[in-house]
Structures are given as C-alpha cells and as structure tokens.
Design an enzyme around this catalytic site. Sequence first.
Site, PDB file in Angstrom:
ATOM      1  N   ALA A 164      -0.592  -3.733  -0.135  1.00 28.81           N
ATOM      2  CA  ALA A 164      -1.380  -3.911  -1.307  1.00 28.81           C
ATOM      3  C   ALA A 164      -2.974  -4.001  -0.892  1.00 28.81           C
ATOM      4  CB  ALA A 164      -0.757  -5.420  -1.793  1.00 28.81           C
ATOM      5  N   GLY A 175       3.589  -3.408   1.729  1.00 30.57           N
ATOM      6  CA  GLY A 175       4.120  -2.561   0.555  1.00 30.57           C
ATOM      7  C   GLY A 175       4.082  -1.248   1.053  1.00 30.57           C
ATOM      8  N   GLU A 206       7.495  -0.693   2.442  1.00 29.09           N
ATOM      9  CA  GLU A 206       8.304  -0.745   1.066  1.00 29.09           C
ATOM     10  C   GLU A 206       8.477   0.513   0.417  1.00 29.09           C
ATOM     11  OE1 GLU A 206       8.777  -5.246  -0.457  1.00 29.09           O
ATOM     12  OE2 GLU A 206       6.617  -4.534  -0.246  1.00 29.09           O
ATOM     13  N   GLU A 225       4.656 -10.152   5.457  1.00 22.14           N
ATOM     14  CA  GLU A 225       4.339 -11.049   4.268  1.00 22.14           C
ATOM     15  C   GLU A 225       4.542 -12.364   4.494  1.00 22.14           C
ATOM     16  OE1 GLU A 225       4.825  -6.972   2.115  1.00 22.14           O
ATOM     17  OE2 GLU A 225       5.732  -8.072   4.050  1.00 22.14           O
TER      18      GLU A 225
END
Length: 263
Positions: free
Chosen positions: A68, A113, A116, A136
């Site tokens: 992010a 992310g 991911e 995270e």
Amino acid sequence: MSEASSPVKLERRGHVGVLVLDRPDRRNALSRDALFAIGRLGRELVADPEIRAIVITGAGDKAFCAGADLKERQGMSTDDVRVQVGLYRSELGVLDRSPKPVIAALNGVAFGGGLELALICDLRVAAPHAELSLPETTLGIIPGAGGTQRLPRVVGEARAKEMILLGRRLDAQQALAWGLVNRVSPEGVSVLDDTLTWIEPIANGAPIAQAAALKAIEDSFEVPLELGLELERTRYDETLRSEDRLEALRAFAEKRKPVYQGK
C-alpha cells in the site's frame, strides 16, 4: 487520466499483455489510482481475443510492489481505508477471475499488498534478488487483500502462519523452496524477458484448453473428489468441442507444431 500519466503501463508482447506498475519513486506502491488502472487495463486484456496470458511486473529493478502507498494512507480516515481495501477485491479481482493465465514477474521486493497481488496470479517468477513478505502484523494490522486466505493455499497453513505472525521475509531461493514462487530467473537475465520465454507454451498454446484447465482446478479446490471429477469432466467436454483440439490432431498427424486460434 492519460496513458502517459497512468501509474500502470500496458505493453503487448505478441499474445501476452504486460502490465507494468510504473511508480518506481514510490517502489511501485498501490495507490488508489494504481488500483483503478489495474482493474481497467486488466478488463481490457481479458476482453482482448488476441491476448492469451497476462504478466504483471514493476518498473525498475528494486521493487515489484512494496504494498500500500503509506504516504497516501496518512491522509485517509478509517472509512477511507475500508473503501481502499474494498478496491483490492474489486479491481485486483479482475486478475483473480481472469480466464487467461496471469503471471507475476517479481523484479524486486514484493511486500504486503505487493505479495498479495502476486498471490492472485496463477504463477510467479522471481528475480534472484527478490524478497517476499507479509509484514502487516508487525504494523498492527493483518493482510487485508487476501493474504491470510491465499498464502495458506499456496505454502500450507504452518508456513503461512510463520510468515504472517513473525513478519518473516523470504529471499527468492527460500520462496522457491517453499513453493511460493515457481521459478527464479538466472542471474543477469531480465525477469520479464525470462518470464515471457518461460510461458511460451501458454502464449502459443490452446486458449480454450488453458481456460478450461484453470477453471477445473479453481472450481474443485475445496469440494469432494467425486464432485471435482465431475467438474473436470464438464470442462474437458468444452475442449472436445473446440476447433483447437482438431488442429492439435492434424498437427500431430502432419508432424508440425499446432497453430491455435482459440476457437
């Protein structure tokens, strides 16, 4: 937003569409604009009959995607963040649901992310210097773009818990040993070029069969074997009705490579 200013660039390499996260100054972090661009361009490639595979990579040689965009997040309210997390599902979900194989070419770090995003892909190729992590929980949150669900399906529950709870970082060879990536590119070779060479069987293959195989695997992943076999039979029947199957038989008889048309 003009193509020139887009945070994601689209290149066409024969039957392969290449999405390039183009924010090297931000380590190719996923801003809101980047998420919308991935969704828009992903839909374009899925709808393009000339495209048989999609590759996603990052600009430069340091980061595939660092996750992010934390600078952007600083100005967001809690509700704004909830909306942003929803965009991961709606916009990155375009690649997750793609009937065409999607491959991540990890040209550098894939954190949060970014990993991911790579986990959404069907296959992953890593540069030798790539590092992969879901950090995270060390930041007081959890992976919110599917990491807690997809990572265990790829590496197993125990190793997924180790990565997530310890914030463990894997290098490319460790990721290969764990099955988190399918291939590590040779030293001194562009990971994108290596990936494009490696997936030639997909780019030059039978698209109907490729899509049917992917769907059969995905549909049956969490169902009883008997139902899975029935789902496989249904997808197999789709290939029997294709012109590509007849072309494969003709090519075999004529001792040549088949030329698939996706029909």
